[in-house]
Every structure is written in C-alpha cells, then in structure tokens.
Design a protein around this motif. Structure first.
Motif, PDB file in Angstrom:
ATOM      1  N   ASN A  74      -8.598   3.666   0.454  1.00  0.00           N
ATOM      2  CA  ASN A  74      -7.325   2.983   0.193  1.00  0.00           C
ATOM      3  C   ASN A  74      -7.355   1.536   0.676  1.00  0.00           C
ATOM      4  OD1 ASN A  74      -6.166   5.220  -1.026  1.00  0.00           O
ATOM      5  ND2 ASN A  74      -5.282   5.969   0.870  1.00  0.00           N
ATOM      6  N   TRP A  75      -7.923   1.308   1.855  1.00  0.00           N
ATOM      7  CA  TRP A  75      -7.959  -0.056   2.373  1.00  0.00           C
ATOM      8  C   TRP A  75      -8.936  -0.932   1.604  1.00  0.00           C
ATOM      9  CZ3 TRP A  75      -4.147  -2.206   4.575  1.00  0.00           C
ATOM     10  CH2 TRP A  75      -3.281  -1.485   5.402  1.00  0.00           C
ATOM     11  N   VAL A  76     -10.032  -0.370   1.110  1.00  0.00           N
ATOM     12  CA  VAL A  76     -10.949  -1.140   0.266  1.00  0.00           C
ATOM     13  C   VAL A  76     -10.243  -1.524  -1.034  1.00  0.00           C
ATOM     14  CG1 VAL A  76     -13.071  -0.956  -1.125  1.00  0.00           C
ATOM     15  CG2 VAL A  76     -13.093  -0.360   1.299  1.00  0.00           C
ATOM     16  N   PRO A  83      -1.465  -5.111  -2.481  1.00  0.00           N
ATOM     17  CA  PRO A  83      -0.575  -3.982  -2.220  1.00  0.00           C
ATOM     18  C   PRO A  83      -0.282  -3.121  -3.447  1.00  0.00           C
ATOM     19  CG  PRO A  83       0.632  -6.046  -2.146  1.00  0.00           C
ATOM     20  CD  PRO A  83      -0.822  -6.395  -2.271  1.00  0.00           C
ATOM     21  N   SER A  84      -0.521  -3.634  -4.649  1.00  0.00           N
ATOM     22  CA  SER A  84      -0.285  -2.807  -5.836  1.00  0.00           C
ATOM     23  C   SER A  84      -1.242  -1.619  -5.886  1.00  0.00           C
ATOM     24  CB  SER A  84      -0.428  -3.647  -7.107  1.00  0.00           C
ATOM     25  OG  SER A  84      -1.763  -4.121  -7.230  1.00  0.00           O
ATOM     26  N   ALA A  85      -2.345  -1.687  -5.142  1.00  0.00           N
ATOM     27  CA  ALA A  85      -3.328  -0.604  -5.114  1.00  0.00           C
ATOM     28  C   ALA A  85      -2.949   0.501  -4.133  1.00  0.00           C
ATOM     29  CB  ALA A  85      -4.698  -1.163  -4.746  1.00  0.00           C
ATOM     30  N   THR A  86      -1.899   0.298  -3.346  1.00  0.00           N
ATOM     31  CA  THR A  86      -1.528   1.274  -2.317  1.00  0.00           C
ATOM     32  C   THR A  86      -0.163   1.882  -2.625  1.00  0.00           C
ATOM     33  OG1 THR A  86      -0.545  -0.451  -0.973  1.00  0.00           O
ATOM     34  CG2 THR A  86      -2.848   0.056  -0.547  1.00  0.00           C
ATOM     35  N   LYS A  87       0.133   2.963  -1.946  1.00  0.00           N
ATOM     36  CA  LYS A  87       1.418   3.635  -2.127  1.00  0.00           C
ATOM     37  C   LYS A  87       2.527   2.893  -1.404  1.00  0.00           C
ATOM     38  CE  LYS A  87      -0.445   8.232  -2.677  1.00  0.00           C
ATOM     39  NZ  LYS A  87      -0.445   9.614  -2.287  1.00  0.00           N
ATOM     40  N   ASP A  88       3.714   2.982  -1.965  1.00  0.00           N
ATOM     41  CA  ASP A  88       4.924   2.482  -1.306  1.00  0.00           C
ATOM     42  C   ASP A  88       5.433   3.646  -0.453  1.00  0.00           C
ATOM     43  OD1 ASP A  88       7.466   1.742  -0.522  1.00  0.00           O
ATOM     44  OD2 ASP A  88       8.077   1.038  -2.492  1.00  0.00           O
ATOM     45  N   PHE A  89       5.113   3.608   0.839  1.00  0.00           N
ATOM     46  CA  PHE A  89       5.444   4.733   1.716  1.00  0.00           C
ATOM     47  C   PHE A  89       6.945   4.883   1.947  1.00  0.00           C
ATOM     48  CE2 PHE A  89       0.962   4.276   2.627  1.00  0.00           C
ATOM     49  CZ  PHE A  89       0.551   5.583   2.707  1.00  0.00           C
ATOM     50  N   LEU A 142       1.191  -6.635   3.217  1.00  0.00           N
ATOM     51  CA  LEU A 142       1.006  -5.194   3.441  1.00  0.00           C
ATOM     52  C   LEU A 142       1.946  -4.396   2.549  1.00  0.00           C
ATOM     53  CD1 LEU A 142       0.694  -5.081   7.312  1.00  0.00           C
ATOM     54  CD2 LEU A 142      -1.101  -4.636   5.641  1.00  0.00           C
ATOM     55  N   PRO A 143       1.550  -3.175   2.206  1.00  0.00           N
ATOM     56  CA  PRO A 143       2.452  -2.313   1.446  1.00  0.00           C
ATOM     57  C   PRO A 143       3.672  -1.943   2.293  1.00  0.00           C
ATOM     58  CG  PRO A 143       0.513  -1.086   2.162  1.00  0.00           C
ATOM     59  CD  PRO A 143       0.295  -2.512   2.540  1.00  0.00           C
ATOM     60  N   ARG A 144       4.716  -1.540   1.618  1.00  0.00           N
ATOM     61  CA  ARG A 144       5.916  -1.126   2.338  1.00  0.00           C
ATOM     62  C   ARG A 144       5.653   0.214   3.024  1.00  0.00           C
ATOM     63  NH1 ARG A 144      11.403  -1.431   0.159  1.00  0.00           N
ATOM     64  NH2 ARG A 144      10.912   0.651  -0.526  1.00  0.00           N
TER      65      ARG A 144
END
Length: 188
Positions: A74-76, A83-89, A142-144
C-alpha cells in the motif's frame, strides 16, 4: 556495510545489477534487516503454528507477515500514485474493516510458504522503487485516516521510514509470539 560499499539492487530503468549507494543503499539495508528478523521468526514452523494465537492478542505469525506485506504494498502504491492509491479510512464499511481484520490472520486456505512468497514479492517491488525513484523528496498528502493529521504530507523518504519502523515493530511482536510457541528466539 559502509556508505562506500554499494548494494546491488535492480533498477528497472537501467537493468538488473545497478549499484545503489549512499542513502538509498542505507534504506535497502535497513529494510532488509527488519524483513530478515520478521521472516526469521517463522523458520521451521508448520502452517498450524503460523496460525497460532499465543497471547491475548489476535496476532499470529502468518497474519503478521500478511499485514506487513499489505502495508508495504500500500505504501509503495502511495509513493507511486499518491493518496488516490490508498483507502479513505474515514469511510470504510463494516466489510472493509472485516477484510482488514483478516489481514492479521493466516486463513485456512492460506499457507505460511504462500504468505512468505507474497512478502518477498512485495519487498522486491519496494527495493526496485527505492533504486529507481528519481527523488526521495517526492511528497503526497496523506490519505484520510483518524490516525493522520489532516493536511499532512509524507515524502517517499518518510514512507520508507514508516515501512522500516512498522516492519521492525512487528518483528518484535513476532519474536514474542514465536517464543510462546516453542521457546525459539530471533536473538539471544
């Protein structure tokens, strides 16, 4: 290894065997050391032992390997795509949280060898990125997530620090779990 001794890591732009030196070599060495101790805790275990919860925690060795693999991937993706590559927690569903909980378990259809292979693949992708990334100062918001300060940004360098820190932290958890299984220790 000193700063003057190159570490060989593949650079997709230049082909395999490109010497990586300086800060990038130090990141690769730090990541390799943390990964080694985490993987070492699983030596000679069966799948059942890798599924065992030996403390009050939900953690097991196979689940820790799965979790660190997911974190690293996920971090890679975050370094590459932001941030579009990660989940909005902040907007995860109950099903999302259940899927995340399964990340900490070695499920009945999974094997320790399989999760170790997936971890090796994730590590290779990270190492290739460290070798090839044009600028470690590349930063994204950073993602939310409730655990991040709103509006904070992390550079690729900061993300690598997080991956190394999280891997080392979980290697410590793994050492406790392993010692509870059969008395084996990573050090000592």
């Amino acid at each position: 290894m000193t700063n003057n001794e190159p570490t060989t890591a593949p650079d997709p732009a230049e082909g395999p065997g490109t010497a990586v030196t300086g800060e990038r070599a130090e990141w690769l060495e730090s990541l390799a050391g943390a990964r080694h101790f985490l993987r070492f805790t699983t030596r000679d275990l069966t799948d059942e032992q890798a599924r065992a919860r030996t403390t009050d925690s939900e953690l097991c060795l196979g689940g820790l390997i799965k979790h660190v693999t997911s974190v690293e991937r996920n971090w890679v993706d975050f370094i590459r795509n932001g941030p579009s590559a990660t989940k909005d927690f902040m907007n995860l569903t109950e099903a999302d949280w259940a899927e995340r909980a399964d990340e900490f378990r070695l499920l009945p259809d999974e094997t320790l060898a399989g999760v170790l292979d997936a971890y090796a693949d994730a590590a290779r992708a990270t190492d290739e990125l460290v070798a090839a990334l044009p600028d470690l100062d590349l930063a994204w918001p950073l993602p939310r997530a409730p655990w991040f300060e709103p509006g904070a940004r992390w550079s690729a360098r900061r993300v690598l620090m997080h991956i190394a820190t999280e891997t080392a932290q979980h290697a410590g958890h793994a050492d406790i779990i392993r010692e509870s299984i059969d008395g084996a220790k990573s050090m000592g």
